[in-house]
Design an enzyme around this catalytic site. Structure first.
Site, PDB file in Angstrom:
ATOM      1  N   HIS A  86       9.900  -2.800 -13.601  1.00  0.00           N
ATOM      2  CA  HIS A  86       9.139  -3.050 -12.365  1.00  0.00           C
ATOM      3  C   HIS A  86       9.488  -4.404 -11.774  1.00  0.00           C
ATOM      4  O   HIS A  86       8.644  -5.069 -11.161  1.00  0.00           O
ATOM      5  CB  HIS A  86       7.627  -2.973 -12.629  1.00  0.00           C
ATOM      6  CG  HIS A  86       7.141  -1.610 -13.000  1.00  0.00           C
ATOM      7  ND1 HIS A  86       6.668  -0.696 -12.094  1.00  0.00           N
ATOM      8  CD2 HIS A  86       7.065  -1.001 -14.206  1.00  0.00           C
ATOM      9  CE1 HIS A  86       6.314   0.416 -12.725  1.00  0.00           C
ATOM     10  NE2 HIS A  86       6.547   0.269 -13.998  1.00  0.00           N
ATOM     11  N   ASN A 159       0.798   4.155 -11.460  1.00  0.00           N
ATOM     12  CA  ASN A 159       2.061   4.614 -10.882  1.00  0.00           C
ATOM     13  C   ASN A 159       1.763   5.635  -9.803  1.00  0.00           C
ATOM     14  O   ASN A 159       0.635   6.125  -9.703  1.00  0.00           O
ATOM     15  CB  ASN A 159       2.936   5.280 -11.963  1.00  0.00           C
ATOM     16  CG  ASN A 159       3.755   4.263 -12.762  1.00  0.00           C
ATOM     17  OD1 ASN A 159       3.892   3.103 -12.379  1.00  0.00           O
ATOM     18  ND2 ASN A 159       4.287   4.711 -13.892  1.00  0.00           N
ATOM     19  N   TYR A 373       1.461  -5.808 -22.198  1.00  0.00           N
ATOM     20  CA  TYR A 373       1.373  -6.553 -20.925  1.00  0.00           C
ATOM     21  C   TYR A 373       1.044  -8.015 -21.172  1.00  0.00           C
ATOM     22  O   TYR A 373       1.675  -8.905 -20.594  1.00  0.00           O
ATOM     23  CB  TYR A 373       0.346  -5.904 -19.988  1.00  0.00           C
ATOM     24  CG  TYR A 373       0.836  -4.601 -19.435  1.00  0.00           C
ATOM     25  CD1 TYR A 373       0.928  -3.470 -20.243  1.00  0.00           C
ATOM     26  CD2 TYR A 373       1.274  -4.492 -18.130  1.00  0.00           C
ATOM     27  CE1 TYR A 373       1.426  -2.286 -19.754  1.00  0.00           C
ATOM     28  CE2 TYR A 373       1.768  -3.305 -17.624  1.00  0.00           C
ATOM     29  CZ  TYR A 373       1.845  -2.205 -18.445  1.00  0.00           C
ATOM     30  OH  TYR A 373       2.354  -1.035 -17.976  1.00  0.00           O
TER      31      TYR A 373
HETATM   32 FE1  HDD Z   1       4.289  -0.543 -17.686  1.00  0.00          FE
HETATM   33  C1  HDD Z   1       4.919  -3.361 -15.948  1.00  0.00           C
HETATM   34  C2  HDD Z   1       2.931   0.947 -14.955  1.00  0.00           C
HETATM   35  C3  HDD Z   1       4.121   2.423 -19.361  1.00  0.00           C
HETATM   36  C4  HDD Z   1       4.992  -2.175 -20.509  1.00  0.00           C
HETATM   37  N1  HDD Z   1       4.016  -1.075 -15.831  1.00  0.00           N
HETATM   38  C5  HDD Z   1       4.364  -2.263 -15.263  1.00  0.00           C
HETATM   39  C6  HDD Z   1       4.023  -2.270 -13.874  1.00  0.00           C
HETATM   40  C7  HDD Z   1       3.456  -1.066 -13.607  1.00  0.00           C
HETATM   41  C8  HDD Z   1       3.440  -0.320 -14.832  1.00  0.00           C
HETATM   42  C9  HDD Z   1       2.895  -0.584 -12.286  1.00  0.00           C
HETATM   43  C10 HDD Z   1       4.268  -3.421 -12.906  1.00  0.00           C
HETATM   44  C11 HDD Z   1       3.121  -4.363 -12.933  1.00  0.00           C
HETATM   45  C12 HDD Z   1       3.374  -5.456 -11.904  1.00  0.00           C
HETATM   46  O1  HDD Z   1       3.479  -5.097 -10.713  1.00  0.00           O
HETATM   47  O2  HDD Z   1       3.470  -6.609 -12.296  1.00  0.00           O
HETATM   48  N2  HDD Z   1       3.722   1.321 -17.217  1.00  0.00           N
HETATM   49  C13 HDD Z   1       3.072   1.714 -16.097  1.00  0.00           C
HETATM   50  C14 HDD Z   1       2.538   3.052 -16.241  1.00  0.00           C
HETATM   51  C15 HDD Z   1       2.898   3.463 -17.485  1.00  0.00           C
HETATM   52  C16 HDD Z   1       3.624   2.368 -18.088  1.00  0.00           C
HETATM   53  C17 HDD Z   1       1.728   3.789 -15.213  1.00  0.00           C
HETATM   54  C18 HDD Z   1       2.654   4.759 -18.179  1.00  0.00           C
HETATM   55  C19 HDD Z   1       1.576   5.483 -17.996  1.00  0.00           C
HETATM   56  N3  HDD Z   1       4.528   0.027 -19.558  1.00  0.00           N
HETATM   57  C20 HDD Z   1       4.398   1.285 -20.084  1.00  0.00           C
HETATM   58  C21 HDD Z   1       4.546   1.253 -21.504  1.00  0.00           C
HETATM   59  C22 HDD Z   1       4.784  -0.048 -21.831  1.00  0.00           C
HETATM   60  C23 HDD Z   1       4.763  -0.790 -20.597  1.00  0.00           C
HETATM   61  C24 HDD Z   1       4.438   2.454 -22.435  1.00  0.00           C
HETATM   62  C25 HDD Z   1       5.025  -0.698 -23.157  1.00  0.00           C
HETATM   63  C26 HDD Z   1       4.542  -0.241 -24.283  1.00  0.00           C
HETATM   64  N4  HDD Z   1       4.917  -2.365 -18.118  1.00  0.00           N
HETATM   65  C27 HDD Z   1       5.142  -2.834 -19.366  1.00  0.00           C
HETATM   66  C28 HDD Z   1       5.531  -4.303 -19.384  1.00  0.00           C
HETATM   67  C29 HDD Z   1       5.462  -4.672 -17.924  1.00  0.00           C
HETATM   68  C30 HDD Z   1       5.097  -3.384 -17.237  1.00  0.00           C
HETATM   69  C31 HDD Z   1       6.878  -4.493 -20.044  1.00  0.00           C
HETATM   70  C32 HDD Z   1       6.687  -5.363 -17.395  1.00  0.00           C
HETATM   71  C33 HDD Z   1       6.142  -6.421 -16.441  1.00  0.00           C
HETATM   72  C34 HDD Z   1       4.749  -6.519 -16.784  1.00  0.00           C
HETATM   73  O3  HDD Z   1       4.430  -5.611 -17.728  1.00  0.00           O
HETATM   74  O4  HDD Z   1       3.955  -7.310 -16.307  1.00  0.00           O
HETATM   75  O5  HDD Z   1       4.608  -5.040 -20.124  1.00  0.00           O
END
Ligand code: HDD
Length: 709
Positions: A86, A159, A373
């Site tokens: 993202h 999402n 997160y």
């Molecule tokens: Fe995630 C970012 C949504 C699964 C780990 N995720 C991130 C963002 C969104 C989502 C909208 C951007 C947030 C922003 O604008 O800063 N992610 C989802 C949805 C998921 C999902 C709807 C499944 C239902 N995500 C998911 C999993 C993991 C993560 C399974 C880890 C176990 N997501 C992250 C992260 C991020 C992230 C790596 C990267 C940047 C952040 O968190 O702030 O922690």
């Protein structure tokens, strides 16, 4: 002038420098220097910002030039790590308003105090691309919302798709690695049309439902303003009596749903890689802020028991026909950021940010997200104090605790005690108002195993496919053929078509034909017997939930000298009354002279404003203008693309040579097949533009007849 250390709180300072320091982030006025003088970070006024200090005009630079040193030092360190997924996103402020109380189900005040307005911040994003990639990638869209409630920050990190690729968070790094550029060559960027992604997917049957969604038009939205948002997981609502009810969160755009065609997306990325963010910025800037209805699906343990799928499985939906979405509020996104880095880049969402009355289910993906997160924010923002950054600070409530120190600490406990309990006073825990976790009864042995109830990977994938209109089914087939054609390995293509056979045999056949496979590969044996044919759900189709009018969309008006002022004025008035927007596309940016002598300034020069940037186009030209433009390749592309993308084309009779040059036949011009003569009133044409743009062309398409070759 107040002395920053005596904590005297000045009244609203005159123009000057305002800095938030102190425990509650109060406003302290540290200096009232004039806002026009350039200073260093230390507040020292700068006399010369053009020349570094040297020994003689042509001599060596001198180390004592602290302004030069500080400026380069800061520049060298102004980048922070982009998000690991993202990375490319765009944030805006807004307000949530509750219209129906859920007090029966929750004690969260944001969901019980009708009429209460809660400030919020939303960041839209793509998933796979880097920060500098393009907006119209075929990809999931993040729809993360931070609600600054009176009981603390609540984040729904949503999402635009209600399910996910995987069921267990442990597979997330693998999924992301497979989707992103390969580690040896570092391409392809911002796309899934490559071997690594489809290799992982074709070896991960649980992803099949999500693949139907990402190969559908949901993954190429026309605009952030025309897409839904989903919290995905089952969460819990807990009421004042401690009773828990499961909940899924939904955001439904008041403008309706709309996507683009893949061919449009490819061309839009070339014409304007910032298409989505510009669209959102312009809509808010022009006073047409987008709004969403905020809905919930509420269900209890009894429903969870009888439902054919596991409510803890993030690869499954609960069809709206089984549990309707109850609209309880709405939010409007109407606040542009002052500074992209300060707000959009530094905002930190965490799925574990919940307030009393909102809790978690055992969804294994949510459980893993709750860890990830917070962890990632430390890496990205460089300090455990990222909540001290204004965009992340709670707004509706005080913050009091004994957490201290760490890099960039802006809010530190005062007084002698930095522990609890203590004899000096300070904040105390409060069992009455504090967050208490739902006391769910849990039992079981410690094992590493996927639940049997998660094992059906094809039934809901099929339900999604059969819920699509024929044109949407065609688009899914087209997308699969496009993506799998980019896979070099034949075994990956065949393995994927095998899965499609477990979803829909016709689709598998269409894709196999489109890939030129010799025959249909064997279908893998499903891990669980598929649930009987699930009924189609209209809620899953974009076309069935299209916009009801042209409101919120954009008309491109291509003009030449001598164009009819009456027709132009009528079109502009019709569009602005919706409200929608229009742009003049002219041979030169300076504009054209209309038939009454007035100048119509251009917003885009023709080759800079291709028709893919618009939802519909109008050709208002003179006879002479048409013959000049007919010789122009960019104009021919403008018209041909609009027709090929099933857009409504309004045209004055003088424009017929342009249509012919673009390959549009007389029969199409008069059959209303997207091309319509513009009457002087303009509103009839604009009204027709609000209709479904495939109406006349392909809605009756028989999927089997679809020619992919
Ligand atoms: Fe995630 C970012 C949504 C699964 C780990 N995720 C991130 C963002 C969104 C989502 C909208 C951007 C947030 C922003 O604008 O800063 N992610 C989802 C949805 C998921 C999902 C709807 C499944 C239902 N995500 C998911 C999993 C993991 C993560 C399974 C880890 C176990 N997501 C992250 C992260 C991020 C992230 C790596 C990267 C940047 C952040 O968190 O702030 O922690």
């Amino acid at each position: 002038m107040t002395n920053g250390t005596n904590n005297e709180h000045s009244a609203q300072p005159e123009a000057g420098f305002e800095v938030r320091i102190g425990d509650g982030g109060e406003l302290h006025q540290l200096a009232t220097g004039d806002a026009d003088t350039l200073t260093t970070q230390q507040g020292v006024a700068v006399a010369d910002d053009q020349n570094s200090l040297r020994l003689g005009a042509r001599g060596p630079a001198l180390l004592e030039d602290f302004h030069l040193r500080e400026k380069l030092f800061h520049f060298d360190h102004e980048r922070i790590p982009e998000r690991v997924v993202h990375a490319r996103g765009y944030g805006v402020h807004g307000t949530f308003t509750l219209t129906e109380s859920l007090a029966e189900f929750t004690m969260a005040r944001i969901l019980t105090e009708v009429g209460e307005k809660t400030p919020m911040f939303t960041r839209f994003s793509t998933v796979a691309g880097s920060k500098g990639s393009f907006d119209l990638a075929r990809d999931v869209r993040g729809f993360a919302c931070k609600f600054y409630t009176k009981q603390g920050n609540w984040d729904i990190v949503a999402n635009n798709i209600p399910v996910f690729f995987i069921q267990d968070a442990i597979k997330f790094p693998d999924l992301v690695h497979a989707a992103k550029p390969a580690p040896d060559r570092n391409f392809p960027q911002a796309q899934t049309a490559h071997d690594n992604f489809w290799d992982f997917i074709s070896l991960t049957p649980e992803s099949m439902h999500m693949i139907m969604w990402t190969m559908s038009d949901r993954a190429i939205p026309r605009s952030f303003r025309f897409m839904e948002g989903f919290g995905v997981h089952s969460f819990r609502l807990i009421n004042a009596e401690g009773k828990s009810t499961f909940v899924k969160f939904h955001f439904k755009p008041k403008l309706g749903l709309q996507s683009v065609l893949w061919n449009e997306a490819v061309k839009i990325n070339g014409a304007d890689p910032d298409f989505h963010r510009r669209d959102l910025w312009d809509a808010i800037d022009m006073g047409n802020p987008p709004e969403w209805d905020f809905g919930v699906q509420l269900f209890d343990d009894a429903f969870a028991e009888r439902f054919a799928f596991d409510v803890l499985d993030p690869t499954k939906i609960i069809p709206e026909e089984e549990v309707p979405v109850k609209i309880i509020g709405s939010f409007v996104l109407d606040g542009l950021v002052d500074n992209f880095f300060a707000e959009t880049e530094q905002v930190a969402f965490c799925t574990q940010n919940v307030v009393p009355g909102i809790g978690f289910s055992n969804d294994p993906l949510l459980q893993g997200r709750n860890f990830s997160y917070l962890d990632t924010q430390l890496k990205r923002l460089g300090s455990p104090n990222f909540t001290h950054i204004p965009i992340n600070q709670p707004r509706g409530c005080p913050v009091h605790n004994f957490q201290q120190d760490g890099h960039m600490a802006m809010r530190n406990p005062k007084g002698r005690a930095n522990y609890e309990p203590n004899s000096w006073g300070g904040p105390r825990e409060n069992p009455d108002t504090g967050y208490s976790h739902f006391p769910a009864e849990e039992a079981g042995t410690r094992i590493q195993r996927r639940p049997e109830s998660f094992a059906d990977h094809y039934s809901q994938a099929r339900q999604f496919f059969v819920s699509q209109t024929p044109i949407e089914q065609k688009h899914i087939g087209d997308a699969l053929v496009f993506e799998l054609s980019k896979c070099q390995r034949l075994d990956i293509r065949e393995r994927m078509v095998g899965h499609l056979r477990n979803i829909d045999e016709r689709l598998a056949q269409i894709v196999a034909t489109g890939l030129g496979l010799a025959g249909l590969p064997p279908a893998p044996r499903p891990a669980a017997p598929p649930v009987a044919d699930l009924p189609p759900s209209d809620a899953l189709s974009i076309v069935k939930r299209g916009p009801g009018s042209f409101a919120g969309r954009k008309l491109g008006i291509l003009l030449s000298d001598g164009a009819s002022t009456a027709v132009v004025n009528a079109l502009v008035a019709a569009v602005e009354s919706l409200p929608a927007t229009c742009e003049f596309i002219t041979p030169k940016i300076g504009g054209v002279t209309l038939d009454d002598g007035t100048l119509a300034a251009g917003k885009q020069k023709i080759d800079g404003g291709p028709s893919v940037l618009y939802d519909a186009v109008a050709l208002v030209v003179s006879v002479q203008g048409a013959s000049l433009l007919a010789r122009d390749a960019a104009t021919r592309d403008f018209v041909a693309d609009a027709f090929g993308h099933c857009k409504f084309i309004g045209f004055s009779p003088e424009a017929v040579p342009l249509l012919r040059k673009a390959g549009i036949e007389e029969a199409d011009m008069d059959s209303g097949m997207m091309s319509l003569k513009i009457a002087a009133d303009g509103s009839a044409f604009v009204e027709r533009c609000g209709e479904l743009r495939y109406r006349d062309r392909e809605l009756t398409l028989d999927l089997d007849a679809a020619a992919f070759l």
